[in-house]
Design a protein around this motif. Structure first.
Motif, PDB file in Angstrom:
ATOM      1  N   PRO A 113       0.801  -1.225   0.000  1.00 32.46           N
ATOM      2  CA  PRO A 113       0.000   0.000   0.000  1.00 32.46           C
ATOM      3  C   PRO A 113       0.832   1.273   0.000  1.00 32.46           C
ATOM      4  CG  PRO A 113      -0.094  -1.107   2.137  1.00 32.46           C
ATOM      5  CD  PRO A 113       0.557  -2.052   1.199  1.00 32.46           C
ATOM      6  N   ALA A 114       2.082   1.186   0.453  1.00 33.53           N
ATOM      7  CA  ALA A 114       2.913   2.383   0.543  1.00 33.53           C
ATOM      8  C   ALA A 114       3.625   2.725  -0.758  1.00 33.53           C
ATOM      9  CB  ALA A 114       3.941   2.213   1.659  1.00 33.53           C
ATOM     10  N   THR A 115       3.811   1.732  -1.637  1.00 33.44           N
ATOM     11  CA  THR A 115       4.641   1.969  -2.828  1.00 33.44           C
ATOM     12  C   THR A 115       3.958   1.672  -4.158  1.00 33.44           C
ATOM     13  OG1 THR A 115       5.591  -0.273  -2.693  1.00 33.44           O
ATOM     14  CG2 THR A 115       6.736   1.493  -1.511  1.00 33.44           C
ATOM     15  N   ASP A 116       2.830   0.981  -4.153  1.00 32.03           N
ATOM     16  CA  ASP A 116       2.219   0.530  -5.403  1.00 32.03           C
ATOM     17  C   ASP A 116       1.034   1.374  -5.844  1.00 32.03           C
ATOM     18  OD1 ASP A 116       4.095  -1.429  -5.586  1.00 32.03           O
ATOM     19  OD2 ASP A 116       2.820  -3.035  -4.831  1.00 32.03           O
ATOM     20  N   PHE A 302      -0.360  12.088   3.535  1.00 32.51           N
ATOM     21  CA  PHE A 302      -1.078  10.816   3.559  1.00 32.51           C
ATOM     22  C   PHE A 302      -0.149   9.667   3.180  1.00 32.51           C
ATOM     23  CE2 PHE A 302      -4.564   7.971   1.757  1.00 32.51           C
ATOM     24  CZ  PHE A 302      -4.957   7.526   3.006  1.00 32.51           C
ATOM     25  N   ALA A 303       0.771   9.894   2.245  1.00 25.85           N
ATOM     26  CA  ALA A 303       1.720   8.843   1.866  1.00 25.85           C
ATOM     27  C   ALA A 303       2.581   8.437   3.058  1.00 25.85           C
ATOM     28  CB  ALA A 303       2.606   9.329   0.721  1.00 25.85           C
ATOM     29  N   GLU A 304       3.005   9.406   3.847  1.00 26.39           N
ATOM     30  CA  GLU A 304       3.799   9.111   5.045  1.00 26.39           C
ATOM     31  C   GLU A 304       2.972   8.322   6.056  1.00 26.39           C
ATOM     32  OE1 GLU A 304       6.248  11.552   8.545  1.00 26.39           O
ATOM     33  OE2 GLU A 304       5.563  12.589   6.732  1.00 26.39           O
ATOM     34  N   PHE A 305       1.702   8.706   6.198  1.00 26.16           N
ATOM     35  CA  PHE A 305       0.819   8.011   7.134  1.00 26.16           C
ATOM     36  C   PHE A 305       0.590   6.568   6.688  1.00 26.16           C
ATOM     37  CE2 PHE A 305      -3.535   6.646   8.129  1.00 26.16           C
ATOM     38  CZ  PHE A 305      -3.531   6.724   9.518  1.00 26.16           C
ATOM     39  N   VAL A 306       0.304   6.353   5.401  1.00 26.78           N
ATOM     40  CA  VAL A 306       0.042   5.004   4.889  1.00 26.78           C
ATOM     41  C   VAL A 306       1.278   4.117   5.069  1.00 26.78           C
ATOM     42  CG1 VAL A 306      -0.418   3.663   2.793  1.00 26.78           C
ATOM     43  CG2 VAL A 306      -1.752   5.725   3.265  1.00 26.78           C
ATOM     44  N   ALA A 307       2.461   4.671   4.811  1.00 28.09           N
ATOM     45  CA  ALA A 307       3.686   3.884   4.985  1.00 28.09           C
ATOM     46  C   ALA A 307       3.856   3.445   6.434  1.00 28.09           C
ATOM     47  CB  ALA A 307       4.894   4.702   4.536  1.00 28.09           C
ATOM     48  N   ALA A 311       3.667  -0.514   7.774  1.00 28.82           N
ATOM     49  CA  ALA A 311       4.756  -1.103   8.557  1.00 28.82           C
ATOM     50  C   ALA A 311       4.262  -1.587   9.916  1.00 28.82           C
ATOM     51  CB  ALA A 311       5.875  -0.076   8.729  1.00 28.82           C
ATOM     52  N   ARG A 312       3.391  -0.806  10.532  1.00 27.64           N
ATOM     53  CA  ARG A 312       2.877  -1.171  11.867  1.00 27.64           C
ATOM     54  C   ARG A 312       2.089  -2.472  11.814  1.00 27.64           C
ATOM     55  NH1 ARG A 312      -1.902   0.092  15.152  1.00 27.64           N
ATOM     56  NH2 ARG A 312      -2.874   1.232  13.449  1.00 27.64           N
ATOM     57  N   TRP A 313       1.164  -2.570  10.845  1.00 26.86           N
ATOM     58  CA  TRP A 313       0.319  -3.763  10.781  1.00 26.86           C
ATOM     59  C   TRP A 313       1.094  -4.984  10.305  1.00 26.86           C
ATOM     60  CZ3 TRP A 313      -4.008  -4.535  13.203  1.00 26.86           C
ATOM     61  CH2 TRP A 313      -4.780  -3.431  13.587  1.00 26.86           C
ATOM     62  N   LYS A 314       2.052  -4.789   9.421  1.00 31.65           N
ATOM     63  CA  LYS A 314       2.880  -5.919   8.996  1.00 31.65           C
ATOM     64  C   LYS A 314       3.640  -6.490  10.184  1.00 31.65           C
ATOM     65  CE  LYS A 314       6.421  -7.279   5.652  1.00 31.65           C
ATOM     66  NZ  LYS A 314       7.349  -6.814   4.592  1.00 31.65           N
ATOM     67  N   LYS A 315       4.199  -5.622  11.011  1.00 27.49           N
ATOM     68  CA  LYS A 315       4.907  -6.065  12.209  1.00 27.49           C
ATOM     69  C   LYS A 315       3.970  -6.776  13.171  1.00 27.49           C
ATOM     70  CE  LYS A 315       7.683  -4.376  16.094  1.00 27.49           C
ATOM     71  NZ  LYS A 315       8.246  -3.176  16.768  1.00 27.49           N
ATOM     72  N   ASN A 316       2.759  -6.199  13.378  1.00 22.68           N
ATOM     73  CA  ASN A 316       1.784  -6.825  14.281  1.00 22.68           C
ATOM     74  C   ASN A 316       1.414  -8.229  13.815  1.00 22.68           C
ATOM     75  OD1 ASN A 316       1.761  -4.536  15.838  1.00 22.68           O
ATOM     76  ND2 ASN A 316      -0.178  -3.756  15.054  1.00 22.68           N
TER      77      ASN A 316
END
Length: 326
Positions: A113-116, A302-307, A311-316
Motif C-alpha cells: 500500500p505504501a509503494t504501489d 497521507f503517503a507518510e501516514f500510509v507507509a 509497517a505497523r500492521w505488517k509487524k503486528n
C-alpha cells in the motif's frame, strides 16, 4: 471547466502552486467522467462516504464522478486492480485501513500500500461499534464476554473479510479476554451487519455507517465503541478501553488512491478538489450522520501516514504469526 466556480478554481490553483504544479494540468484534466471505485458493497462504510462526497467532488473537478462497487477480500480485490490500472487519473479508489492489514496475510501480498499506488489524500476516520441482536441476551460487553466464556467455540462473529480491522479487532478482544469464537467473513460491512440482523451470526464489530440506522431503531444493540472517548452519536455506549480491552482504541481510516504512475499534476488536482469537497458543510454533515470525522491532508502527508500504517500492521501480523499464512 466552466462548471468549476472561480472560488474552487482559486482553491485548487493555490494548492497546486504550493506544490509547484503548473495550472496547465487544471485546464487539461479531467476531460471526461471520473470513476470512484469502492472495494465493498453498496451501504458499506466506504460506499457511504464515496456517495456522500461524489456530488461536491464532481463540482470541484467539473466532470461527473461515478461511484462503482467492486467488493471482495476486505476491499483488496479492487485495490489490487487499481494498483495495476491505467495511470490516466480517471479511476480514484477510496481505500481503507484494510489495505494496510489484509495485504500481509497472503503468502504473496497483492500489493504494497505504501509503494504501489499514487497516494492522493486522506478523507475520514470512523470508529467501530460492537453490535449484537437484542435476542442474544447480553445487555453489556461484560455480559457478552461471560456468555462467550461459558460457551467456548460456540459464539461466532462476522466481518467484512479476512484481515479486516473488524476481524482483527474482534480477535484481539477474544485473545485479551481468554475466549474462543468463530470468525465468519462476508463481502463487506453491510452484508456482515445483515448477518447479525438475520441471526446468522452473534455479533459484529461494525463500522458506524451500516450499523447506526439499526442501532437507532433498536434492531441491533450497541455494546462498545472502539474510539478512545465516548462516541458523540452513541453517548451512552462505553468504550472498549474502559471495559474489557484496556488501552485498545482503533478507528478505520479512509483515503483516496490512484494507479501507480499517475502524474503528480493530476494527483495534485484531485487532492485539491477532494479537500474542497470535504470542506463543504453538506459533506461534513453527511459524514457526521454516518459516524465519520472528515480528515484532509496533502498527498505527501497521507503517503507518510500510509507507509507508517503498513509497517505497523505488517509487524503486528508477523508477531502474531499471521503474516503470509493464507
Amino acid at each position: 471547466m466552466n462548471a468549476i466556480s472561480n472560488i474552487v478554481i482559486g482553491a485548487i490553483a493555490a494548492t497546486m502552486s504550493a506544490a509547484g504544479v503548473t495550472t496547465a494540468a487544471l485546464a487539461e484534466y479531467p476531460e471526461r467522467a471520473v470513476r470512484m471505485i469502492v472495494g465493498s458493497v453498496p451501504g458499506s462504510g466506504p460506499d457511504v462516504l464515496a456517495r456522500s462526497m461524489s456530488e461536491e467532488l464532481a463540482a470541484a473537478l467539473g466532470q461527473p464522478v461515478v461511484v462503482e462497487n467492486k467488493p471482495g477480500a476486505a476491499g483488496n480485490v479492487a485495490a489490487a486492480a487499481i494498483s495495476r490500472g491505467d495511470p490516466d487519473g480517471y479511476e480514484i479508489f477510496i481505500g481503507t485501513i484494510n489495505m494496510a492489514i489484509a495485504t500481509w496475510l497472503p503468502k504473496e501480498p497483492p500489493f504494497d500500500p505504501a509503494t504501489d499506488f499514487a497516494i492522493v489524500g486522506r478523507v475520514a476516520s470512523i470508529p467501530d461499534v460492537l453490535v449484537v441482536s437484542p435476542e442474544l441476551g447480553p445487555k453489556s460487553i461484560e455480559e457478552l464476554i461471560e456468555l462467550a466464556r461459558s460457551r467456548p467455540g460456540e459464539l461466532n462473529f462476522s466481518s467484512p473479510g479476512v484481515g479486516s480491522l473488524q476481524h482483527m479487532g474482534t480477535d484481539t478482544m477474544a485473545t485479551m479476554n481468554g475466549i474462543e469464537m468463530v470468525h465468519v467473513p462476508y463481502k463487506g460491512g453491510k452484508a456482515a451487519t445483515t448477518a447479525v440482523l438475520a441471526g446468522e451470526v452473534d455479533m459484529f464489530m461494525a463500522g458506524m455507517p451500516p450499523a447506526i440506522p439499526h442501532i437507532k431503531t433498536g434492531a441491533l444493540l450497541a455494546l462498545a465503541v472502539s474510539s478512545a472517548q465516548p462516541f458523540p452519536l452513541l453517548p451512552d455506549v462505553p468504550t472498549f478501553t474502559d471495559t474489557v480491552m484496556p488501552g485498545y482504541s482503533a478507528a478505520a481510516w479512509y483515503g483516496l488512491f490512484m494507479a501507480k504512475g499517475t502524474p503528480d499534476d493530476i494527483v495534485a488536482v484531485v487532492n485539491a478538489a477532494a479537500n474542497q469537497a470535504l470542506s463543504d458543510p453538506n459533506v461534513i454533515e453527511r459524514f457526521a450522520n454516518a459516524g465519520a470525522a472528515v480528515e484532509t491532508s496533502t498527498p505527501e502527508q497521507f503517503a507518510e501516514f500510509v507507509a507508517a500504517e503498513a509497517a505497523r500492521w505488517k509487524k503486528n501480523l508477523e508477531e502474531l504469526g499471521l503474516a503470509g499464512t493464507r
